[in-house]
Design an enzyme around this catalytic site. Structure first.
Site, PDB file in Angstrom:
ATOM      1  N   GLY A 295      65.646  30.682  -7.746  1.00 46.07           N
ATOM      2  CA  GLY A 295      65.471  30.372  -9.571  1.00 46.07           C
ATOM      3  C   GLY A 295      64.697  31.780  -9.160  1.00 46.07           C
TER       4      GLY A 295
ATOM      5  N   GLU B 207      71.815  28.325 -10.436  1.00 50.51           N
ATOM      6  CA  GLU B 207      72.100  27.906 -11.721  1.00 50.51           C
ATOM      7  C   GLU B 207      72.020  29.629 -12.441  1.00 50.51           C
ATOM      8  OE1 GLU B 207      68.606  26.550 -15.218  1.00 50.51           O
ATOM      9  OE2 GLU B 207      68.370  26.758 -13.090  1.00 50.51           O
TER      10      GLU B 207
END
Length: 647
Positions: free
Chosen positions: A236, A259
């Protein structure tokens, strides 16, 4: 065409007076309009989707705030807002209400006040909700790059839920911005799908993070030990992820399927650490759904074939994720209880963030060949006054990851592996990586809830810090790689397994004929040490969390003569490989660094030839001949020697 700003028709003019980037609008000039004219298509009670994160169309949102007095009961939904919040003022009540899938800093207060909504959902499922019309999208406000020669407009830095919103909205209003990067993958929409084109050039939103501190660096060090060469990473944003990436500079052929990504990734690519050669799919390519960063990142990914962005129902699909080799998913948490439940979206009853792709990637990594799902968190919050490792989750805290989903949990105090472990094993492992000042209370609560043995102990001083500096990897003569490290209380079952693997003869020689049974009450005494007057190390094979103990060595300080009593055990299958000698040398190095003893002593049955050979020959022939002292009495050898400054 909008005349609200000098930037509405940016760039140098071409032969027809228009900027060069406008050449592909031929046939769609009738869709070029002003924001206010486009907003006239919004109806009472409509749901407006706003593009996410750094793709947020800032100009359109500013204009929407001006248009707001004409709206009624409109819901604005977005995945993650990044810019200035324009609609949490009380004057917008009954006109505009926010609904977030992930709560950012700009909407957290409004959600806490009940002035905005939070919808928990896994990122991979949001496009599905849109297609099924369970999540109705009436109007989409997005930002795109100018169309290419094929009439396709790139969604740029954010594709995740934006593409599905465009495909399912009744009316699409697009801010066309030539500063939006063009990125490969499944990231484009046809210009004919865009109902209103607002031509406005402006810089994209940018994000930077403070430099990681000591705490982030310690967590990053532990996480880096879990990342193997040729692993595929999901990581992240923030201080800890940035620190982790910096700790991976000695890895080879890492891949990225994530992501989102940030500027921190660029350095690893340029240094040749991230190549994607061994991913197993999308090889040589960084795959994500969106990116968040600075102008450096946006310029780097523009028309760069190394990067591809895909909708979340593909990039965050656990089935797709699992097809990557050694998928290593690294995600944060707010709180973890002693059974392994993870809260990541709320602090008690107060919602703080969201699900994002955490569940998707943790489950995908678990199914990947060689995959590792990793949860990272500091051991405390609120300046060290609150433990993040807790007996039970706070009232109202939501479970984002269930007990069965959690594999690795990492704090600045180490790594706990929970998958397939009993509640007793989980609780003890998590207590060990909690902040030292909270361990005694966690131990007490765990006993009260009957999670662990009633007589379970930790090192006598609960403020001890595990001596990770004595963690060492060695390669033996036959090429076998063995980890030497201090023992932990949670190693008790592995130590029992080692002892019960010994033959009757070995048990007799090692324990000198004593009862060869190893219940908790006995083995705990060997697994719980103070790392100074009593030290124990183990030799392990296998990766962290799935290792087996193939050797153990201990010393106990004998105060009166300033030496330590030693004992050694090596699993039969691993003898004659140098395991015993490696443990002896490492244990000696630890003792010299601790500085509280001057030598080793061992009591050995005369029949115990392997142990005698270890002490006589493990230090080298000359060393043993010159310095080893021996005494034989009643079939038992007493051997001892002093350390030398040269060793």
């Amino acid at each position: 065409m909008s005349a609200d700003s000098k930037n509405d028709i940016p760039g140098a003019g071409g032969q027809d007076g228009r900027p060069a980037w406008m050449k592909n609008f031929i046939g769609f000039s009738n869709r070029v309009t002003t924001p206010m004219a486009a907003f006239n298509k919004i109806r009472r009670g409509d749901t407006i989707f706003v593009a996410s994160a750094c793709a947020e169309p800032q100009y359109l949102l500013r204009k929407l705030a001006e248009y707001a007095p004409r709206l009624s009961d409109v819901e604005v939904i977005h995945l993650l807002g990044s810019g200035e919040t324009l609609f949490d003022d009380p004057k917008y009540i009954d006109r505009i209400r926010f609904n977030c899938f992930f709560i950012g800093s700009n909407t957290r207060a409004a959600v806490a006040r009940g002035q905005a909504d939070y919808t928990p959902a896994c990122l991979s499922e949001i496009p599905v909700l849109m297609r099924k019309k369970q999540l109705r999208i009436d109007v989409a406000l997005i930002q795109v790059a100018p169309p290419n020669e094929r009439g396709m407009c790139c969604l740029g830095v954010s594709v995740e839920t934006v593409k599905a919103a465009v495909e399912n909205a009744r009316y699409v209003i697009a801010q066309v911005n030539p500063r939006m990067p063009v990125v490969g993958g499944d990231s484009c929409v046809p210009i004919e799908r865009l109902d209103a084109l607002i031509l406005h050039e402006e810089d994209l939103l940018e994000f930077t993070w403070p430099a990681p501190g000591d705490l982030s660096e310690k967590i990053a060090y532990h996480v880096s030990r879990l990342v193997e060469d040729e692993a595929t990473l999901q990581i992240g944003i923030g201080k800890i992820p940035s620190a982790i990436l910096r700790h991976l500079k000695n890895r080879r052929d890492l891949g990225i399927h994530t992501e989102m990504f940030t500027d921190s990734l660029i350095d690893l690519i340029e240094e040749g650490v991230v190549t994607g050669k061994r991913k197993g799919m999308h090889e040589g390519v960084v795959v994500a759904s969106f990116c968040v960063g600075t102008k450096r990142l946006y310029e780097y990914i523009h028309n760069n074939p190394t990067f591809e962005l895909y909708p979340a129902d593909y990039a965050s699909d656990p089935g797709v994720i699992s097809r990557n080799n050694k998928m290593t998913a690294i995600n944060g948490a707010l709180e973890v209880d002693l059974t392994g439940q993870v809260c990541a979206d709320s602090i008690g009853h107060r919602f703080y963030s969201g699900f994002g792709s955490q569940v998707d990637f943790m489950r995908g990594a678990a199914r990947s060949e060689g995959g590792k799902p990793i949860i990272v968190l500091p051991s405390t919050a609120k300046n060290g006054s609150v433990s993040r490792i807790v007996p039970t989750l706070s009232p109202g805290a939501g479970v984002v990851l269930t007990r069965s989903d959690v594999h690795y949990v990492v704090t600045e105090y180490g790594i706990a592996y929970l998958y397939g472990k009993s509640i007793r094993e989980r609780a003890l492992a998590l207590i060990e990586i909690a902040h030292p000042k909270f361990r005694e209370e966690l131990l007490r609560r765990a006993k009260a809830m009957h999670y662990i043995y009633a007589d379970q102990e930790l090192p006598s001083d609960c403020l001890f810090v595990y001596p990770d500096q004595f963690h060492k990897e060695v390669e033996l003569a036959n090429g076998l790689r063995v980890t030497l490290r201090p023992i932990r209380p949670r190693d008790e079952p592995l130590l029992q397994e080692l002892y019960y693997s010994l033959s009757d003869k070995d048990l007799f020689l090692r324990f000198m004929g004593n009862n060869p049974c190893f219940p908790h009450s006995r083995v705990q005494c060997e697994a719980v040490v103070d790392y100074r007057d009593r030290m124990a190390i183990v030799a392990t094979i296998g990766r962290e969390g799935k290792e087996r103990i193939v050797g153990a060595a201990t010393y106990d300080v004998i105060k009166q003569n300033d030496v330590a009593e030693c004992s050694f055990t090596v699993k039969e299958d691993y003898r004659c490989m140098g395991v015993g000698r490696a443990m002896l040398l490492h244990l000696q190095g630890i003792a010299k660094e601790c500085g509280n003893i001057t030598g080793f002593r061992v009591e050995v049955l005369a029949k115990n030839k392997p142990m005698l050979n270890l002490f006589y020959h493990g230090l080298g022939e000359r060393r043993s001949r010159d310095c080893m002292h021996t005494h034989l009495e009643d079939g038992v050898y007493s051997l001892w020697y002093k350390f030398t400054s040269e060793e």
